[in-house]
Design an enzyme around this catalytic site. Structure first.
Site, mmCIF file in Angstrom:
data_model
loop_
_atom_site.group_PDB
_atom_site.id
_atom_site.type_symbol
_atom_site.label_atom_id
_atom_site.label_comp_id
_atom_site.label_asym_id
_atom_site.label_seq_id
_atom_site.Cartn_x
_atom_site.Cartn_y
_atom_site.Cartn_z
ATOM 1 N N GLU A 248 -2.110 6.337 6.295
ATOM 2 C CA GLU A 248 -2.866 7.306 7.048
ATOM 3 C C GLU A 248 -2.565 8.931 6.197
ATOM 4 O OE1 GLU A 248 -3.923 7.577 10.431
ATOM 5 O OE2 GLU A 248 -3.909 5.472 10.007
ATOM 6 N N CYS A 282 -3.173 16.924 9.983
ATOM 7 C CA CYS A 282 -4.105 16.164 9.402
ATOM 8 C C CYS A 282 -5.610 16.359 10.068
ATOM 9 C CB CYS A 282 -3.823 14.658 9.151
ATOM 10 S SG CYS A 282 -3.288 13.945 10.805
HETATM 11 P P1 NAD Z 1 3.227 13.617 0.399
HETATM 12 O O1 NAD Z 1 2.367 12.567 0.102
HETATM 13 O O2 NAD Z 1 3.796 14.746 -0.376
HETATM 14 O O3 NAD Z 1 4.752 12.974 0.875
HETATM 15 C C1 NAD Z 1 4.953 12.297 2.009
HETATM 16 C C2 NAD Z 1 6.156 11.218 1.735
HETATM 17 O O4 NAD Z 1 5.878 10.503 0.453
HETATM 18 C C3 NAD Z 1 7.766 12.016 1.480
HETATM 19 O O5 NAD Z 1 8.469 11.321 2.098
HETATM 20 C C4 NAD Z 1 7.684 11.668 -0.104
HETATM 21 O O6 NAD Z 1 9.149 11.296 -0.396
HETATM 22 C C5 NAD Z 1 6.860 10.463 -0.242
HETATM 23 N N1 NAD Z 1 6.695 10.056 -1.588
HETATM 24 C C6 NAD Z 1 6.175 10.872 -2.645
HETATM 25 N N2 NAD Z 1 5.892 10.285 -3.648
HETATM 26 C C7 NAD Z 1 5.858 8.807 -3.559
HETATM 27 C C8 NAD Z 1 5.933 7.634 -4.124
HETATM 28 N N3 NAD Z 1 5.331 7.745 -5.513
HETATM 29 N N4 NAD Z 1 5.898 6.655 -3.593
HETATM 30 C C9 NAD Z 1 6.362 6.294 -2.488
HETATM 31 N N5 NAD Z 1 6.613 7.471 -1.453
HETATM 32 C C10 NAD Z 1 6.628 8.740 -2.219
HETATM 33 O O7 NAD Z 1 2.916 14.295 1.856
HETATM 34 P P2 NAD Z 1 2.946 15.464 2.512
HETATM 35 O O8 NAD Z 1 2.558 16.642 1.624
HETATM 36 O O9 NAD Z 1 4.494 15.796 2.866
HETATM 37 O O10 NAD Z 1 2.243 15.422 3.761
HETATM 38 C C11 NAD Z 1 1.142 16.377 4.252
HETATM 39 C C12 NAD Z 1 -0.010 15.128 3.946
HETATM 40 O O11 NAD Z 1 0.071 14.185 5.229
HETATM 41 C C13 NAD Z 1 -1.542 15.930 4.142
HETATM 42 O O12 NAD Z 1 -2.574 15.370 3.211
HETATM 43 C C14 NAD Z 1 -1.801 15.473 5.519
HETATM 44 O O13 NAD Z 1 -3.322 15.434 5.955
HETATM 45 C C15 NAD Z 1 -1.354 13.880 5.643
HETATM 46 N N6 NAD Z 1 -1.097 13.548 7.068
HETATM 47 C C16 NAD Z 1 -1.771 12.403 7.263
HETATM 48 C C17 NAD Z 1 -1.554 12.094 8.801
HETATM 49 C C18 NAD Z 1 -2.669 11.126 9.278
HETATM 50 O O14 NAD Z 1 -2.456 10.380 10.637
HETATM 51 N N7 NAD Z 1 -3.756 10.434 8.780
HETATM 52 C C19 NAD Z 1 -0.889 12.631 9.669
HETATM 53 C C20 NAD Z 1 -0.053 13.654 9.251
HETATM 54 C C21 NAD Z 1 -0.306 14.019 7.766
#
Ligand code: NAD
Length: 481
Positions: A248, A282
């Site tokens: 997502e 998002c």
């Molecule tokens: P992010 O991608 O920076 O990080 C999210 C998580 O991923 C963290 O827990 C991090 O530790 C982990 N992570 C980082 N690198 C990784 C790797 N290489 N392998 C596995 N895990 C890893 O996201 P963010 O900036 O914290 O969140 C914001 C984003 O989330 C925005 O783009 C937003 O649109 C999206 N979002 C989407 C939805 C949806 O339903 N589509 C809902 C909420 C947020």
């Protein structure tokens, strides 16, 4: 406050004994610490989940799963206010949104508690006496990587269907919201009928533990909510083990406004939809596309609505918007918004950092710009903060072409009193969710997810549960009497 890992039903420190600080985004003060886990801790959690899945009866007991989920929901119901306060303290969002998030999560747990007992298969005769049954089985061990923006409801919309389906789980909380994740899971771990190892938690400052979940042969499903960049890295890292993925990711929601609506009322609703969680949602409204005949009226209405947004401490019931999540986000979002001011056709409201009592927090007021070329970076890229772009269109075709000119496809909204038009436009938009005369309405019952680069799979609804199942065909030649 110390947020520990949860392994096999016990709260424990990490193997390295390292901790990291939980920070209040409204004043930069430390509010607690959480375990800074690594791949060794992830491996211990995977073993616990694997053992509970293969050697326990959880995967075969839908009635138990329902009762555990219902018990958990009732326990959370006793703690709505303290959980909402903690969420606001750790994430910054205004308290009304925090209360709404806790209530939505409780409702969603109850929805999946019902579905736990309704995972139906099929049974049919293929040839005389030859029977085939199709059984939906739990997929196995699930790794759930949760973001910080709506850490309760986004945890629940992955964990509740995983539990209902009969999977065992390892949750990897976001570093910014480790406290609230641990607090929500503490209520679940108090349910005495929950078998140890069915739900495990690891927190970390970086992403070593998350990466270990993605790469592990023993993890069968990854559910990830977060950015596109991380989603793409996860997809690549998961390829060697061919695990199931639910991703997502980001969005860039367009709101298409036609000239048969009350522009002032719609403008107010759109600004509310844009500043939700300080623009860190998002599905937040990002681009407002309005028919050219009411463009000038919309300009004035949006300008007034944006200027009236009250930005301040989330605990203050009168505020509409709190701070951004951390200082890194503040610098990034502020830089991108200032770049947008330089490149856009017109700056209508020039927001910026707040001073005085707010200067120690990550506060920024909302901005509104007008621009016609939808190829501009601020019409294409997800700036995860309070920036709204106003554009105009000449007719339905033009509106749809502009809205579909994006790599994302998460959500959009259509604003019109013409029923046929709303359906035509909703059908033409390439998005997982389209709202008519509203925005950001999300329900446990209704699947959400992305077209194109906004992701894979669906969360909420019955299809989210299907993402945590495997489908097995069982053949039997019983013969004919
Ligand atoms: P992010 O991608 O920076 O990080 C999210 C998580 O991923 C963290 O827990 C991090 O530790 C982990 N992570 C980082 N690198 C990784 C790797 N290489 N392998 C596995 N895990 C890893 O996201 P963010 O900036 O914290 O969140 C914001 C984003 O989330 C925005 O783009 C937003 O649109 C999206 N979002 C989407 C939805 C949806 O339903 N589509 C809902 C909420 C947020």
């Amino acid at each position: 406050m110390i947020a520990l890992n949860l392994i096999n039903g016990k709260w424990v420190e990490g193997q390295s004994k390292r901790f990291a600080a939980s920070i209040n985004p409204a004043n930069s003060e430390q509010i607690g610490k959480f375990v800074d886990s690594d791949s060794v801790d992830a491996q211990i959690a995977i073993e616990a989940a694997k053992n509970a899945f293969h050697h326990g009866t959880w995967a075969h007991q839908p009635r138990l799963r329902q009762l555990v989920l219902l018990d958990w929901a009732s326990r959370l119901e006793q703690r709505i206010e303290p959980l909402a306060q903690l969420l606001t303290q750790e994430n910054g969002k205004v308290i009304a949104q925090s209360r709404g998030e806790v209530l939505g999560a409780i409702s969603e747990i109850r929805y999946y508690a019902g579905l736990a007992r309704h995972i139906l298969g099929n049974f049919f005769e293929v040839e005389p006496g030859v029977y085939t049954s199709i059984l939906k089985e739990p997929a196995g061990v699930a790794g759930l990587i949760i973001p910080w923006n709506a850490p309760i409801v986004l945890l629940i919309r992955a964990l509740a269907p995983a539990m209902a389906a009969g999977c065992t789980s390892i949750i990897k909380s976001a570093p910014q919201t480790s406290q609230i994740t641990a607090a929500v899971l503490a209520s679940l771990n108090e349910v005495t009928t929950l078998p140890p190892g069915v739900v495990n938690l690891v927190s970390e400052k970086g992403h070593q533990a998350a990466a270990a979940l993605v790469e592990s042969n023993d993890v069968d499903v990854i559910s990830f909510t977060g950015s596109n960049q991380t989603g793409q890295r996860i997809m690549a890292a998961a390829a060697p083990t061919m695990k199931k993925l639910s991703l997502e990711l980001g969005g860039k929601s367009c709101c298409l406004v036609f000239n048969d609506v009350n522009i002032i009322e719609v403008a107010t609703k759109l600004v509310t939809a844009a500043i939700i969680i300080s623009g860190q949602q998002c599905t937040a409204a990002r681009r407002i596309l309005v028919h050219e005949s009411c463009y000038e009226e919309m300009k004035v209405a949006l300008t007034n609505a944006v200027k009236s947004v009250k930005v301040g401490f989330g605990q203050d019931e009168n505020m509409n918007m709190g701070p951004l999540i951390d200082s890194i986000a503040l610098t990034r979002v502020n830089t991108e918004i200032e770049r947008s001011f330089d490149l856009c056709d017109e700056v209508l409201v020039r927001g910026g950092r707040l001073g005085g009592e707010f200067s120690r927090g990550n506060f920024i007021s909302p901005s509104l710009i007008a621009h016609q070329d939808d190829n501009a970076f601020f019409c294409q890229e997800e700036i995860f903060g309070p920036l709204i772009v106003l554009e105009s269109f000449s007719d339905e075709k033009h509106a749809v072409a502009k809205a579909n000119n994006t790599e994302y496809g998460l959500s959009a909204s259509v604003w019109t009193n013409d029923g046929n038009r709303s359906l035509r436009i909703a059908r033409a938009l390439r998005n997982g969710t389209v709202w008519i005369n509203d925005h950001n309405k999300l329900f446990a019952e209704a699947e959400t997810g992305g077209y194109r680069k906004s992701g894979l799979g669906r969360l909420h609804g019955f299809d989210a549960l299907i993402d945590f199942t495997e489908i097995k065909t069982i053949y039997q030649n019983a013969g004919v009497v």
